[in-house]
Design an enzyme around this catalytic site. Structure first.
Site, mmCIF file in Angstrom:
data_model
loop_
_atom_site.group_PDB
_atom_site.id
_atom_site.type_symbol
_atom_site.label_atom_id
_atom_site.label_comp_id
_atom_site.label_asym_id
_atom_site.label_seq_id
_atom_site.Cartn_x
_atom_site.Cartn_y
_atom_site.Cartn_z
ATOM 1 N N THR A 73 0.831 -1.206 0.000
ATOM 2 C CA THR A 73 0.000 0.000 0.000
ATOM 3 C C THR A 73 0.865 1.255 0.000
ATOM 4 O OG1 THR A 73 -1.797 -1.143 1.150
ATOM 5 C CG2 THR A 73 -1.754 1.264 1.335
ATOM 6 N N ASN A 152 -6.168 -9.050 -8.077
ATOM 7 C CA ASN A 152 -6.185 -9.846 -6.856
ATOM 8 C C ASN A 152 -7.473 -10.639 -6.666
ATOM 9 O OD1 ASN A 152 -6.805 -6.910 -6.589
ATOM 10 N ND2 ASN A 152 -7.642 -7.554 -4.627
ATOM 11 N N GLY A 201 5.762 -8.192 0.460
ATOM 12 C CA GLY A 201 6.307 -9.454 0.929
ATOM 13 C C GLY A 201 5.277 -10.521 1.264
ATOM 14 N N THR A 238 13.916 4.203 9.942
ATOM 15 C CA THR A 238 14.894 3.155 10.226
ATOM 16 C C THR A 238 14.525 1.888 9.461
ATOM 17 O OG1 THR A 238 15.197 4.072 12.427
ATOM 18 C CG2 THR A 238 15.944 1.799 12.090
ATOM 19 N N CYS A 326 -10.403 -6.672 1.562
ATOM 20 C CA CYS A 326 -10.743 -5.306 1.949
ATOM 21 C C CYS A 326 -12.216 -5.033 1.781
ATOM 22 C CB CYS A 326 -9.951 -4.321 1.116
ATOM 23 S SG CYS A 326 -8.278 -4.861 0.889
#
Ligand code: PLP
Length: 388
Positions: A73, A152, A201, A238, A326
């Site tokens: 997203t 999807n 991922g 990070t 969703c």
């Protein structure tokens, strides 16, 4: 929990053990901030660079063209919002398709709210965007074309190279949400004329919460997240070192095993499809016969509600979806199936079973065997089902 049959791999996938093994040492041993200067941190940064190489290799990119994000997203938002903003001096027109994931559709809606003009291309009954429609819609002020690689809900794969070429020939940048395709079908950003590509991922056996955006060298883009100078100053925060190592490992395994896994999963898919279509009447396969990802089976069962079927399946430990995770739970029929021309009734009666490397032939047969009486029972309760 008793044994489950997981057929919602397009929703998310189980993390591979090899991927977990790659991550684990980074929680309690190599836990330093990868941007620090000491050697423990440099070790982490080396792992991140290794992951970047593997993700790049999987899609035919250079490592310096791959930028890690917190999700698919985020990658979609970054590409769409920031390409539109960076290039708005050239024009304020964006083209997408009407069957995109909400992460693209709602980002385009946001662009409309801030003054962009967005064209939503229609699709055929198989879910295909017509290159001619794109050529007709594109104009001098079109800065971005964003069309998903594979859908999807129904699995249809778009003619990406052709669409990308049309965008390029008209001076527009071409982005593709390839989140359902990466790790499942071969991708080559060079051959397929792709300028930006999103991946995630958890759709190919790495954990949730890590993704990447491919940005072709030379493409000008601003940052979505402002902060420190991570990812060559383009994406602050990070580094999620465990997640990034995981997606790297998943990419490496996917590249090694792509052909083998694709043919295994496609065989299961065909067995499942043939079994349902031949044993249950008033059913049809939604999607495209020959241009599709290996794992997704979307079937309309006339005279029943997909949601009722999902609940009965869940009761038997079979996990599926009525379309996208969703929109499950909402009463609106799938925007994808409606755009493909299905009636509200047929769209409501659809079920998505999505397969992956952990599914087996025995599971496929068990699901077919459960579906037959379930559909019969639901239809017997349906006031519209033709009897006699
Ligand atoms: C899952 C998915 C997304 C969202 O990715 P996240 O990593 O869950 O944010 C976007 N597009 C498509 C096509 C998807 O399947």
């Amino acid at each position: 929990m008793s044994k489950i049959i997981y057929m919602d791999n397009a929703g998310s996938t189980r993390v591979r053990q090899e991927v977990i093994d790659e991550m684990l040492p980074q929680f309690c041993e190599e836990y330093a901030n990868p941007s620090s200067v000491y050697s423990l941190a440099r070790k982490s940064m080396a792992r991140i660079d290794g992951a970047r190489e593997k993700v790049a290799a999987l899609i035919g990119a250079q490592p310096r063209e791959v930028f890690f994000t917190s999700s698919g997203t985020e990658a979609n938002n970054w590409a769409i919002q920031c390409i539109a903003n960076t290039h708005s001096d050239r024009g304020k027109h964006v083209i997408t398709s009407s069957i995109e994931h909400p992460a693209v559709l709602n980002t385009c809606k946001h662009l409309e709210n801030i003054g962009f003009d967005v064209t939503y291309l229609p699709v055929s009954s198989e879910g295909l965007v017509s290159p001619q429609d794109l050529a007709n819609a594109i104009r001098p002020g079109t800065v971005l074309v964003t069309i998903m690689f594979a859908n999807n809900e129904v699995g249809t794969i778009q003619p990406i190279a052709e669409l990308g070429k049309i965008a390029r020939d008209h001076g527009a940048l071409f982005h593709t949400d390839a989140i359902q395709a990466v790790g499942h079908v071969p991708i080559d950003v060079e051959a397929q004329n792709i300028d930006l590509l999103s991946l995630s991922g958890h759709k190919f056996y790495a954990p949730k919460g890590v993704g990447a955006l491919y940005i072709r060298k030379g493409v000008k883009i601003c940052s979505l997240l402002h902060g420190g100078g991570h990812e060559r100053g383009l994406r602050a925060s990070t580094h999620n070192a465990p997640g990034i190592s995981a997606i790297g490992k998943a990419a490496e395994l996917a590249q090694l095993e792509l052909a083998e896994e694709t043919s295994y999963v496609a065989r299961l898919r065909d067995r499942l499809t043939d079994g349902i279509l031949s044993q249950i009447e008033h059913t049809r396969l939604n999607g495209c016969g020959d241009s599709r990802v290996p794992g997704i089976v979307n079937i309309s069962f006339e005279y029943i509600e997909g949601e009722s079927l999902l609940l009965l399946l869940d009761h038997k430990g079979i996990l599926a979806s009525s379309g996208s995770a969703c929109t499950s739970g909402s009463l609106n029929p799938s925007h994808v199936l409606l755009a493909m021309g299905l009636s509200h009734e047929k769209a409501h009666g659809s079920l998505r079973l999505s397969l992956g490397r952990y599914n087996t032939e025995a599971e496929v047969d068990a699901v077919i065997a459960e579906l037959v009486p379930m559909v019969k029972r639901l239809r017997e309760m349906s006031p519209t089902y033709p009897r006699g």
